[in-house]
Scaffold this active site. Structure first.
Site, mmCIF file in Angstrom:
data_model
loop_
_atom_site.group_PDB
_atom_site.id
_atom_site.type_symbol
_atom_site.label_atom_id
_atom_site.label_comp_id
_atom_site.label_asym_id
_atom_site.label_seq_id
_atom_site.Cartn_x
_atom_site.Cartn_y
_atom_site.Cartn_z
ATOM 1 N N CYS A 145 0.805 -1.043 -0.057
ATOM 2 C CA CYS A 145 -0.013 0.067 -0.008
ATOM 3 C C CYS A 145 1.028 1.114 -0.062
ATOM 4 O O CYS A 145 2.097 1.301 -0.041
ATOM 5 C CB CYS A 145 -0.943 -0.135 1.211
ATOM 6 N N ASN A 177 2.356 1.522 4.077
ATOM 7 C CA ASN A 177 2.610 0.362 5.073
ATOM 8 C C ASN A 177 2.522 0.368 6.576
ATOM 9 O O ASN A 177 3.484 -0.102 7.235
ATOM 10 C CB ASN A 177 4.207 -0.033 4.674
ATOM 11 N N CYS A 216 -1.200 0.948 7.358
ATOM 12 C CA CYS A 216 -2.722 0.804 7.543
ATOM 13 C C CYS A 216 -3.126 -0.668 7.006
ATOM 14 O O CYS A 216 -3.205 -1.646 7.441
ATOM 15 C CB CYS A 216 -3.552 1.824 7.230
ATOM 16 N N ARG A 217 -3.261 -0.453 5.725
ATOM 17 C CA ARG A 217 -3.895 -1.716 4.656
ATOM 18 C C ARG A 217 -2.814 -2.856 4.680
ATOM 19 O O ARG A 217 -3.325 -4.062 4.707
ATOM 20 C CB ARG A 217 -4.367 -1.164 3.372
ATOM 21 N N SER A 218 -1.548 -2.489 4.092
ATOM 22 C CA SER A 218 -0.685 -3.825 3.790
ATOM 23 C C SER A 218 -0.282 -4.292 5.081
ATOM 24 O O SER A 218 -0.214 -5.759 4.990
ATOM 25 C CB SER A 218 0.308 -3.290 2.783
ATOM 26 N N ASP A 234 -8.508 3.429 2.127
ATOM 27 C CA ASP A 234 -7.410 3.647 3.078
ATOM 28 C C ASP A 234 -7.927 4.225 4.469
ATOM 29 O O ASP A 234 -8.263 5.338 4.361
ATOM 30 C CB ASP A 234 -6.353 4.767 2.561
#
Length: 154
Positions: A8, A11, A13-15, A123
């Protein structure tokens, strides 16, 4: 060993959330010796930092470990080292191709394209909806695990 990299923008939050969820699923299926999971960013903003507090709180709520997770940036060597490079949104996919040399490869794809959603993962750094990200991470990781097992006949 099959290697999966989630990517993402930052690096944090999402990933890392999808990395932790996937590690948890892989462990529950007793495939930790066959599948390795990591995450990275297309930006250098949060290198060395732990995941965002919202990500940590959400994963803690579901008793999913984030042990040892720190932000890192995508590197060219990642293309050689990972079998699946999974971006969280269209912008990430564009940046992955640009950073890795605009490679045309089926190993690079958008995370939710494996699900019926076929959309970007919002996000939560901006939306503040970490539950939505978690729910999409679970669904996407389950679909990716099915794909990996089919591809590798596990």
């Amino acid at each position: 060993m099959i290697r999966v990299l989630f990517v993402c923008l930052g690096n944090i939050c999402r990933s890392p959330m999808t990395e932790a969820v996937m590690r948890d699923l892989v462990g529950k299926e007793h495939l930790s010796d066959a599948i390795e999971v990591d995450s990275a960013a297309t930006s250098a903003w949060h290198i060395g930092e732990p995941p965002h507090r919202g990500t940590l709180d959400k994963l803690r709520e579901y008793r999913i470990s984030t042990k040892g997770m720190k932000g890192r940036q995508l590197q060219k060597i990642d293309f050689e080292q990972f079998d699946y490079i999974v971006g969280m949104d269209h912008s990430n996919i564009h940046n992955i191709h640009t950073m890795l040399g605009n490679l045309d490869s089926t190993k690079i794809f958008r995370f939710l394209d494996l699900t019926s959603h076929r959309k970007d993962v919002p996000d939560p750094y901006y939306t503040e909806n970490f539950q939505e990200t978690y729910d999409l991470a679970v669904e996407g990781c389950q679909a990716l695990l099915v794909k990996i097992k089919q591809d590798m006949k596990l």
